[in-house]
Design a protein around this motif. Structure first.
Motif, PDB file in Angstrom:
ATOM      1  N   ALA A  46       0.574  -3.373  32.273  1.00 50.54           N
ATOM      2  CA  ALA A  46      -0.182  -4.102  33.297  1.00 50.54           C
ATOM      3  C   ALA A  46      -1.033  -3.146  34.124  1.00 50.54           C
ATOM      4  N   GLN A  47      -0.489  -1.946  34.404  1.00 53.05           N
ATOM      5  CA  GLN A  47      -1.248  -0.970  35.191  1.00 53.05           C
ATOM      6  C   GLN A  47      -2.510  -0.532  34.458  1.00 53.05           C
ATOM      7  N   VAL A  48      -2.394  -0.344  33.140  1.00 51.86           N
ATOM      8  CA  VAL A  48      -3.582   0.071  32.379  1.00 51.86           C
ATOM      9  C   VAL A  48      -4.625  -1.042  32.411  1.00 51.86           C
ATOM     10  N   LEU A  49      -4.170  -2.278  32.289  1.00 48.93           N
ATOM     11  CA  LEU A  49      -5.102  -3.408  32.360  1.00 48.93           C
ATOM     12  C   LEU A  49      -5.782  -3.465  33.714  1.00 48.93           C
ATOM     13  N   GLU A  50      -4.997  -3.179  34.754  1.00 53.37           N
ATOM     14  CA  GLU A  50      -5.575  -3.156  36.113  1.00 53.37           C
ATOM     15  C   GLU A  50      -6.668  -2.108  36.198  1.00 53.37           C
ATOM     16  N   GLU A  51      -6.402  -0.947  35.606  1.00 55.01           N
ATOM     17  CA  GLU A  51      -7.403   0.120  35.600  1.00 55.01           C
ATOM     18  C   GLU A  51      -8.680  -0.368  34.945  1.00 55.01           C
ATOM     19  N   CYS A  52      -8.513  -1.111  33.847  1.00 55.57           N
ATOM     20  CA  CYS A  52      -9.696  -1.624  33.152  1.00 55.57           C
ATOM     21  C   CYS A  52     -10.487  -2.539  34.060  1.00 55.57           C
ATOM     22  N   ASP A  53      -9.797  -3.409  34.775  1.00 54.13           N
ATOM     23  CA  ASP A  53     -10.492  -4.281  35.718  1.00 54.13           C
ATOM     24  C   ASP A  53     -11.230  -3.464  36.764  1.00 54.13           C
ATOM     25  N   GLY A  54     -10.564  -2.406  37.237  1.00 56.86           N
ATOM     26  CA  GLY A  54     -11.192  -1.518  38.215  1.00 56.86           C
ATOM     27  C   GLY A  54     -12.466  -0.904  37.674  1.00 56.86           C
ATOM     28  N   HIS A  55     -12.418  -0.455  36.427  1.00 55.60           N
ATOM     29  CA  HIS A  55     -13.613   0.128  35.810  1.00 55.60           C
ATOM     30  C   HIS A  55     -14.735  -0.891  35.766  1.00 55.60           C
ATOM     31  N   LEU A  56     -14.376  -2.132  35.429  1.00 57.63           N
ATOM     32  CA  LEU A  56     -15.403  -3.169  35.336  1.00 57.63           C
ATOM     33  C   LEU A  56     -16.064  -3.390  36.692  1.00 57.63           C
ATOM     34  N   LEU A  86     -18.446  -0.798  37.069  1.00 57.51           N
ATOM     35  CA  LEU A  86     -19.463  -0.790  36.022  1.00 57.51           C
ATOM     36  C   LEU A  86     -20.566  -1.805  36.292  1.00 57.51           C
ATOM     37  N   GLN A  87     -20.188  -3.022  36.664  1.00 51.14           N
ATOM     38  CA  GLN A  87     -21.185  -4.079  36.796  1.00 51.14           C
ATOM     39  C   GLN A  87     -22.278  -3.760  37.807  1.00 51.14           C
ATOM     40  N   PRO A  88     -21.926  -3.379  39.051  1.00 48.46           N
ATOM     41  CA  PRO A  88     -22.999  -3.045  39.998  1.00 48.46           C
ATOM     42  C   PRO A  88     -23.840  -1.854  39.531  1.00 48.46           C
ATOM     43  N   LEU A  89     -23.190  -0.883  38.868  1.00 43.44           N
ATOM     44  CA  LEU A  89     -23.934   0.278  38.379  1.00 43.44           C
ATOM     45  C   LEU A  89     -24.982  -0.152  37.362  1.00 43.44           C
ATOM     46  N   ILE A  90     -24.597  -1.037  36.481  1.00 44.31           N
ATOM     47  CA  ILE A  90     -25.540  -1.488  35.453  1.00 44.31           C
ATOM     48  C   ILE A  90     -26.722  -2.218  36.086  1.00 44.31           C
ATOM     49  N   ARG A  91     -26.395  -3.010  37.110  1.00 43.00           N
ATOM     50  CA  ARG A  91     -27.498  -3.716  37.810  1.00 43.00           C
ATOM     51  C   ARG A  91     -28.443  -2.702  38.420  1.00 43.00           C
ATOM     52  N   LYS A  92     -27.845  -1.704  39.096  1.00 43.22           N
ATOM     53  CA  LYS A  92     -28.671  -0.673  39.726  1.00 43.22           C
ATOM     54  C   LYS A  92     -29.541   0.030  38.693  1.00 43.22           C
ATOM     55  N   ILE A  93     -28.932   0.344  37.564  1.00 45.76           N
ATOM     56  CA  ILE A  93     -29.670   1.059  36.521  1.00 45.76           C
ATOM     57  C   ILE A  93     -30.866   0.239  36.070  1.00 45.76           C
ATOM     58  N   GLN A  94     -30.635  -1.050  35.877  1.00 42.48           N
ATOM     59  CA  GLN A  94     -31.756  -1.886  35.432  1.00 42.48           C
ATOM     60  C   GLN A  94     -32.869  -1.918  36.462  1.00 42.48           C
TER      61      GLN A  94
END
Lengths: 204, 239
Positions: free
Chosen positions: B46-56, B59-67
């Motif tokens: 569950a902790q690893v899955l939480e980390e994945c959510d954290g990465h997301l 990630l999402q705002p960064l991708i928007r910024k990049i665009q």
């Protein structure tokens, strides 16, 4: 033959009903008599032949079961490739499917479906949208990078029944080797694959 | 140093901690004794899955910024007209350089999160996939019911998977009318001498009905005795 002290059993599948009965009689009589009785050499000989027959049948059964088992285990452990073949229609997968019996095809299909469902339920459904594919690491991947193929370049020990002459190994850099009859060779499977398929070379 | 660069570097520093939990999960599986399976580590998973959510979330705002930055850069570049003064041209070049550098650090940040996510995914998949392999091998050794102590070590999804796999196996064997879970070792003798350990009682074997009572010593067909021996209910005696 039956277990010690048990009541009369049913006839063996492939022994004459009288054989076992006769042996049982002889055995019972011998146990009960206070003196040694006459040795029935004929009976003993026939019984031993029956057992030998059973052993041969047993061995054949074992071979059959083991053959089918080894194939099944390969299906199970190559579930990854199956996962891919479920989704694509490459010529290669059609070729792969031709090697399987009808029942094995169904088994492989179910095996892959079971595993795919399990991976999705345990992991993939809990990951972000773009990362939910079981074949690709993410939606950004250009190919199926989560799946590996069986390694065909492992070395196998093989022997040919007949002299096959000069044979060019895959790498093309070395000179062709000469395959003699009955000699053992250690060669990469990939190179001799066609020879194995046509039955010219056996794997040891 | 501008803030975008700082954020890129901060991401890099945090990354040293990323992926550690996933490694732990995989290592836990690898250090298990062969033939044994450890308990499904629900917490760590569950902790690893939480980390994945954290990465997301990063990630999402960064991708928007990049665009946005890519669009801005394209606009600036397209303004590169002929009739501009030297001054204005220099200013535009400076702007493009700083835009590119901001874009780069955001791209690196996004890449770090993406690669960490993907690595976590690979570790989670490896964990579940390799455990599944062990579970499949269980299907060969026991009947359709798992012993209690193994059941406790599996997750719900794994118990489900085991049931499905056993059903698939049994369906195949039924089609062939041939049991493949017996006869696992090459036969030397069609019969074996066994001592019964558990009181099993009356059983219909392949060639007879036998009373498998505790401590009884009997001669059985090898294929009849096999399952009992594997499950520890009988022991083979040297004959």
């Amino acid at each position: 033959m039956d277990s010690g002290g048990e009541e009369g059993s049913n006839a063996e599948d492939y022994a004459l009903p009288t054989e076992v009965e006769m042996l049982k009689n002889a055995w019972r009589n011998e146990k009960a008599a206070p003196e040694i009785l006459k040795f029935d050499s004929e009976l003993v000989l026939r019984s031993r032949k029956q057992i030998q027959l059973m052993m041969d049948l047993d061995r054949t059964m074992y071979l059959l079961r083991s053959y089918l088992r080894v194939r099944l285990l390969k299906h199970c452990n190559s579930c990854c490739s199956r996962l891919r073949s479920m989704c694509s229609t490459l010529r290669k997968t059609a070729e792969l499917r031709n090697r399987l019996s009808m029942h094995e095809q169904e088994f492989a299909r179910r095996c892959a479906a079971d595993l795919k469902h399990h991976l999705e339920a345990s992991v993939l459904s809990k990951l972000p949208d773009q990362y939910q594919s079981h074949l690709r690491q993410s939606a950004a991947s250009e190919e199926d990078d989560m799946v590996s193929e069986p390694k065909l370049d492992v070395y196998v020990i093989c022997r040919s029944k007949r002299f096959l002459g000069a044979f060019q190994l895959d790498d093309g850099m070395e000179e062709p080797i000469s395959i003699e009859a009955d000699d053992l060779y250690a060669l990469p499977y990939k190179s001799i694959k066609p020879l194995v398929e046509t039955g010219q070379i056996d794997l040891v | 140093m501008d803030t975008t660069k700082l954020e890129g570097i901060r991401s890099l520093k945090l990354r040293i901690m990323y992926g550690r939990k996933a490694s732990e999960l995989v290592r836990e599986f690898a250090t298990c004794e062969p033939g044994q399976i450890s308990s499904f580590n629900n917490d760590l998973f569950a902790q690893v899955l939480e980390e994945c959510d954290g990465h997301l979330l990063h990630l999402q705002p960064l991708i928007r910024k990049i665009q946005e930055q890519e669009n801005t850069l394209r606009d600036v570049a397209s303004q590169d007209g002929s009739e501009v003064s030297e001054d204005e041209r220099l200013k535009t070049e400076e702007l493009k350089t700083s835009l590119r550098s901001a874009l780069k650090s955001d791209q690196f940040g996004a890449l770090v999160h993406h690669l960490s996510l993907v690595r976590n995914k690979r570790c989670l998949m490896a964990y579940v996939y390799n455990r599944a392999e062990m579970i499949r091998s269980l299907g060969w050794m026991v009947d359709s019911v798992l012993p209690g102590d193994i059941q406790d070590k599996l997750s719900t999804a794994e118990k489900d998977y085991f049931k499905k796999h056993v059903a698939t196996l049994q369906s195949y064997m039924a089609e062939l009318d041939l049991l493949l879970t017996v006869d696992m070792i090459p036969p030397k003798d069609p019969f074996v001498k066994v001592r019964v350990i558990d009181d099993i009682g009356q059983v219909a074997l392949s060639d007879q009905v036998a009373n498998l009572s505790k401590h009884a010593i009997m001669f059985l067909r090898r294929i009849d005795a096999e399952q009992y021996i594997t499950q520890g209910q009988m022991e083979e005696l040297p004959s």
